[in-house]
Scaffold this motif. Structure first.
Motif, PDB file in Angstrom:
ATOM      1  N   LYS A  80       0.832  -1.210   0.000  1.00  0.00           N
ATOM      2  CA  LYS A  80       0.000   0.000   0.000  1.00  0.00           C
ATOM      3  C   LYS A  80       0.867   1.261   0.000  1.00  0.00           C
ATOM      4  N   GLU A  81       1.998   1.186   0.744  1.00  0.00           N
ATOM      5  CA  GLU A  81       2.908   2.340   0.821  1.00  0.00           C
ATOM      6  C   GLU A  81       3.822   2.438  -0.407  1.00  0.00           C
ATOM      7  N   GLY A  82       3.702   1.449  -1.318  1.00  0.00           N
ATOM      8  CA  GLY A  82       4.515   1.465  -2.544  1.00  0.00           C
ATOM      9  C   GLY A  82       5.967   1.077  -2.314  1.00  0.00           C
ATOM     10  N   LYS A  83       6.263   0.462  -1.160  1.00  0.00           N
ATOM     11  CA  LYS A  83       7.652   0.073  -0.859  1.00  0.00           C
ATOM     12  C   LYS A  83       8.040  -1.248  -1.510  1.00  0.00           C
ATOM     13  N   ILE A  84       7.044  -2.108  -1.732  1.00  0.00           N
ATOM     14  CA  ILE A  84       7.289  -3.348  -2.484  1.00  0.00           C
ATOM     15  C   ILE A  84       6.152  -3.519  -3.482  1.00  0.00           C
ATOM     16  N   LYS A  85       6.449  -4.289  -4.548  1.00  0.00           N
ATOM     17  CA  LYS A  85       5.404  -4.586  -5.529  1.00  0.00           C
ATOM     18  C   LYS A  85       4.459  -5.620  -4.956  1.00  0.00           C
ATOM     19  N   LYS A  86       3.221  -5.601  -5.459  1.00  0.00           N
ATOM     20  CA  LYS A  86       2.276  -6.629  -5.021  1.00  0.00           C
ATOM     21  C   LYS A  86       2.773  -7.976  -5.544  1.00  0.00           C
ATOM     22  N   PRO A  87       3.051  -8.928  -4.632  1.00  0.00           N
ATOM     23  CA  PRO A  87       3.606 -10.207  -5.095  1.00  0.00           C
ATOM     24  C   PRO A  87       2.562 -11.034  -5.841  1.00  0.00           C
ATOM     25  N   LYS A  88       3.065 -11.822  -6.832  1.00  0.00           N
ATOM     26  CA  LYS A  88       2.159 -12.734  -7.537  1.00  0.00           C
ATOM     27  C   LYS A  88       1.813 -13.875  -6.593  1.00  0.00           C
ATOM     28  N   ALA A  89       0.566 -14.355  -6.722  1.00  0.00           N
ATOM     29  CA  ALA A  89       0.132 -15.473  -5.861  1.00  0.00           C
ATOM     30  C   ALA A  89       0.966 -16.712  -6.186  1.00  0.00           C
ATOM     31  N   LEU A  90       1.463 -17.374  -5.145  1.00  0.00           N
ATOM     32  CA  LEU A  90       2.268 -18.591  -5.329  1.00  0.00           C
ATOM     33  C   LEU A  90       1.375 -19.814  -5.192  1.00  0.00           C
ATOM     34  N   PRO A  91       1.702 -20.900  -5.909  1.00  0.00           N
ATOM     35  CA  PRO A  91       0.876 -22.113  -5.816  1.00  0.00           C
ATOM     36  C   PRO A  91       0.811 -22.624  -4.379  1.00  0.00           C
ATOM     37  N   GLU A  92      -0.298 -23.271  -4.052  1.00  0.00           N
ATOM     38  CA  GLU A  92      -0.459 -23.875  -2.721  1.00  0.00           C
ATOM     39  C   GLU A  92       0.568 -24.992  -2.533  1.00  0.00           C
ATOM     40  N   ILE A  93       0.944 -25.231  -1.276  1.00  0.00           N
ATOM     41  CA  ILE A  93       1.865 -26.343  -0.973  1.00  0.00           C
ATOM     42  C   ILE A  93       1.023 -27.594  -0.739  1.00  0.00           C
ATOM     43  N   SER A  94       1.216 -28.592  -1.588  1.00  0.00           N
ATOM     44  CA  SER A  94       0.454 -29.839  -1.424  1.00  0.00           C
ATOM     45  C   SER A  94       1.156 -30.732  -0.399  1.00  0.00           C
ATOM     46  N   GLU A  95       0.468 -31.737   0.071  1.00  0.00           N
ATOM     47  CA  GLU A  95       1.058 -32.678   1.041  1.00  0.00           C
ATOM     48  C   GLU A  95       2.260 -33.400   0.418  1.00  0.00           C
ATOM     49  N   GLU A  96       2.184 -33.653  -0.909  1.00  0.00           N
ATOM     50  CA  GLU A  96       3.287 -34.354  -1.599  1.00  0.00           C
ATOM     51  C   GLU A  96       4.548 -33.484  -1.650  1.00  0.00           C
ATOM     52  N   ASP A  97       4.364 -32.158  -1.614  1.00  0.00           N
ATOM     53  CA  ASP A  97       5.520 -31.242  -1.669  1.00  0.00           C
ATOM     54  C   ASP A  97       6.328 -31.240  -0.383  1.00  0.00           C
ATOM     55  N   LYS A  98       5.691 -31.652   0.726  1.00  0.00           N
ATOM     56  CA  LYS A  98       6.346 -31.561   2.034  1.00  0.00           C
ATOM     57  C   LYS A  98       7.268 -32.770   2.244  1.00  0.00           C
ATOM     58  N   PRO A  99       8.579 -32.543   2.348  1.00  0.00           N
ATOM     59  CA  PRO A  99       9.513 -33.678   2.442  1.00  0.00           C
ATOM     60  C   PRO A  99       9.487 -34.409   3.782  1.00  0.00           C
ATOM     61  N   PHE A 100       9.001 -33.760   4.840  1.00  0.00           N
ATOM     62  CA  PHE A 100       8.930 -34.411   6.155  1.00  0.00           C
ATOM     63  C   PHE A 100       7.907 -33.669   7.020  1.00  0.00           C
ATOM     64  N   GLY A 101       7.510 -34.328   8.102  1.00  0.00           N
ATOM     65  CA  GLY A 101       6.557 -33.728   9.040  1.00  0.00           C
ATOM     66  C   GLY A 101       7.251 -32.713   9.945  1.00  0.00           C
ATOM     67  N   LEU A 102       6.476 -31.769  10.459  1.00  0.00           N
ATOM     68  CA  LEU A 102       7.033 -30.709  11.302  1.00  0.00           C
ATOM     69  C   LEU A 102       6.489 -30.783  12.725  1.00  0.00           C
ATOM     70  N   PRO A 103       7.230 -30.238  13.685  1.00  0.00           N
ATOM     71  CA  PRO A 103       6.743 -30.196  15.068  1.00  0.00           C
ATOM     72  C   PRO A 103       5.536 -29.249  15.206  1.00  0.00           C
ATOM     73  N   GLU A 104       4.864 -29.370  16.315  1.00  0.00           N
ATOM     74  CA  GLU A 104       3.752 -28.471  16.649  1.00  0.00           C
ATOM     75  C   GLU A 104       4.270 -27.031  16.665  1.00  0.00           C
ATOM     76  N   GLY A 105       3.511 -26.122  16.038  1.00  0.00           N
ATOM     77  CA  GLY A 105       3.885 -24.699  16.064  1.00  0.00           C
ATOM     78  C   GLY A 105       4.702 -24.264  14.860  1.00  0.00           C
ATOM     79  N   TRP A 106       5.139 -25.220  14.018  1.00  0.00           N
ATOM     80  CA  TRP A 106       5.893 -24.897  12.798  1.00  0.00           C
ATOM     81  C   TRP A 106       4.922 -24.874  11.614  1.00  0.00           C
ATOM     82  N   GLU A 107       5.344 -24.259  10.489  1.00  0.00           N
ATOM     83  CA  GLU A 107       4.532 -24.239   9.265  1.00  0.00           C
ATOM     84  C   GLU A 107       5.438 -24.374   8.041  1.00  0.00           C
ATOM     85  N   TRP A 108       4.942 -25.100   7.025  1.00  0.00           N
ATOM     86  CA  TRP A 108       5.604 -25.078   5.716  1.00  0.00           C
ATOM     87  C   TRP A 108       5.118 -23.837   4.977  1.00  0.00           C
ATOM     88  N   VAL A 109       6.052 -23.130   4.336  1.00  0.00           N
ATOM     89  CA  VAL A 109       5.677 -21.906   3.632  1.00  0.00           C
ATOM     90  C   VAL A 109       6.657 -21.696   2.473  1.00  0.00           C
TER      91      VAL A 109
END
Length: 584
Positions: A80-109
């Motif tokens: 909104k302040e014009g400091k960065i460009k509006k990023p293009k939407a990135l594809p969703e992360i599928s379950e197959e994309d995740k190489p391993f499980g994560l602990p509670e409180g972590w996120e794949w991004v």
């Protein structure tokens, strides 16, 4: 003490013993060995870190999901302040994309969701230029940037970076040229377009992202998407599409601190290992020098007996076994490997008979008259020879020393006439698999020059492998083989001289031949220098005894190497199984 601390300290010997030869290194240096166990340990530390297995989780930490909500709000504000460009939407992360499980409180991004690119500009005033050569990739910071005038800016100097920005070289990414801009720079810093740029949002530590980009997890992703073979690369889109396991901010701090602590331990192990390898090599060289300093064969036998009882502890690296081989060759040509027999016909008589035969062949116009070489002065002789031996030039005991064609030929598949080069000399043999075949008329023209026969020594005289040799065998292809300029053909006067002894002498001289030829990848050993090479010549009967003894001792060296290879493979397998156990 954590599980990983115990894993390291309980298996220190294994991590430091797991080594393997590097794919390329200078002759006879300790750098021939890669400390593979410690390298695997570093990878394990990073892999455990990004899987959430390096430090314990704290249920009181704010979860990464809340952090991501804040990042989304911050991103919207900056757009909104014009400091960065509006990023293009990135594809969703599928379950197959995740190489391993994560602990509670972590996120794949996606990487593109936790940071942004500052954009590009053409420098309009003096600036601090950051290219690949400016970074210390091991430590992850900018080491030697260059201040440039805008008028001198290379076309690649375009990417804006600031303190906290991470730069990732997308060309040959396996080199891990990655760094964090860790301070404000003046004048304004501009990075090369060879880097992908990511500036993390608040709550995401640059130091955590840097360590993740070096982890096997991200390396595997890059290898799966990169293109090109000689210069593999990824583009910015692929970089930002990579996924990262995001811990709570507080845990990121704990992870970075723990990784640094354990990497410091790896540094200590590495220094200790390198120091031990250097000390070991010095010891080996000192003891081998004792052999070459032996006064005669009897004293050598006593020194060898002392040394041989410690073979298993002394010759534990490829470099030390190579040094042993070189020492055996040196002893052989110094006349210290086998005892002399006063009843052997002296070498001087051999030289007289060769000279008489060469004079006759010149008279019959079967060979050309050679330019005479000066008498060998006492100062030129590198060591004293035993009774019955003589110093001579290589030219004196050969009928011909020549090289192949100084130009190219026309290929003709299945012609049956071979045009070999340096690459066709492998493990002491001429290798005909996929060898070039040429037109018969062109072959006939070159063959007059080299006229290859069984027993001729073929030696590489140009390029990085100067000195590599093969002896022509009695083979169906031998009379139908000729060479490119990169190979010299040495025809020994084999009625009087053992061509195997001459080959053995030339092998002992490879370090000196390399120096003589320039000592680089574009070596060129001149035929004149080869003809003038001084050779210590024993009586013919002793030549045969020497060749037999060297062959016998080389078998021992090869057995040592084979045992070493098996031991290294075992240590590596053990290190790998420890890694797998820690990850499972």
């Amino acid at each position: 003490m954590s599980h990983l601390d115990t894993l390291i300290t309980d298996h220190l010997d294994l991590w430091t013993a797991a080594v393997r030869p590097k794919s390329s290194a200078g002759r006879g240096s300790n750098s021939k060995l890669e400390l593979t166990g410690i390298k695997k340990l570093r990878e394990l530390i990073l892999e455990l870190a990004v899987r959430g297995k390096l430090v314990p989780q704290d249920p009181n930490d704010e979860p990464a999901s809340v952090l991501l909500e804040r990042i989304a709000a911050e991103k919207a504000r900056l757009v909104k302040e014009g400091k960065i460009k509006k990023p293009k939407a990135l594809p969703e992360i599928s379950e197959e994309d995740k190489p391993f499980g994560l602990p509670e409180g972590w996120e794949w991004v996606k990487l593109g969701e936790i940071g942004y690119d500052h954009g590009q500009k053409t420098p309009d005033s003096s600036f601090t230029y950051i290219d690949v050569g400016a970074i210390n990739k091991e430590m992850g910071f900018i080491d030697s940037p260059t201040v440039m005038a805008a008028s001198d800016a290379p076309s690649r100097a375009r990417k804006i970076v600031k303190s906290g920005t991470i730069i990732y070289s997308t060309i040959r990414p396996y080199l891990l040229n990655i760094a964090v801009i860790d301070e404000d720079m003046s004048p304004e810093p501009i990075a090369s377009t060879a880097f992908a740029i990511i500036h993390p949002f608040d709550g995401v530590l640059s130091s955590y992202v840097y360590r993740y980009l070096r982890s096997p997890c991200f390396v595997n992703y890059v290898e799966s998407v990169q293109t090109g073979i000689a210069y593999p690369a990824i583009n910015d889109k692929q970089f930002f599409n990579g996924i990262i396991p995001l811990p709570p901010t507080e845990e990121q701090h704990r992870i970075v601190a723990k990784v640094d602590e354990l990497m410091a331990l790896c540094d200590q192990l590495e220094r200790r290992s390198e120091s031990q390898l250097a000390a070991h090599q010095t010891l080996v060289e000192t003891l081998l020098a004792m052999l070459t300093d032996s006064a005669d064969a009897d004293e050598l036998a006593q020194n060898w007996a002392r040394l041989s009882t410690h073979f298993d502890t002394l010759f534990t690296t490829e470099a030390s076994i190579d040094a042993l081989k070189q020492t055996i060759l040196q002893l052989a040509v110094m006349g210290k490997l086998v005892p002399q027999d006063p009843s052997d016909e002296p070498a001087s008589a051999l030289l007289a008979r060769i000279a008489a035969e060469k004079a006759q062949l010149v008279k019959e116009k079967k060979i050309k008259k050679e330019k005479p070489l000066p008498a060998i002065s006492e100062n030129e002789k590198p060591f004293e020879l035993p009774q019955g031996w003589a110093w001579c030039y290589l030219q004196e005991i050969t009928f011909l020393i020549t090289d192949g064609k100084h130009g190219d030929c026309n290929n003709l598949d299945n012609s049956g006439f071979y045009f070999l080069s340096a690459k066709n000399i492998q493990n002491g043999k001429l290798v005909y698999d996929n060898a070039r075949q040429i037109v018969e008329s062109e072959f006939a023209e070159i063959h007059q020059r080299t006229d290859l026969e069984a027993g001729d020594i073929c030696m590489v005289n140009t390029g990085a492998t100067v000195g590599k040799m093969a002896m022509a065998q009695d083979h169906i292809y031998t009379r139908k083989t000729t060479f490119q300029k990169s190979v010299a053909v040495i025809k020994v006067a084999s009625n009087y001289i053992s061509n195997r002894y001459v080959a053995l002498f030339l092998e002992s001289e490879i370090p000196n031949l390399l120096k003589l030829s320039g000592g680089s990848a574009i070596n060129n050993l001149l035929l004149g220098d080869l003809k003038r090479k001084l050779l210590p010549l024993p009586p013919l009967v002793e030549q045969h005894r020497i060749v037999t003894k060297v062959a016998e001792l080389m078998v021992i060296c090869d057995q040592l190497k084979s045992r070493l290879k098996t031991s290294q493979q075992t240590q590596l397998a053990l290190a790998e199984s420890l890694v797998e156990g820690a990850l499972s």
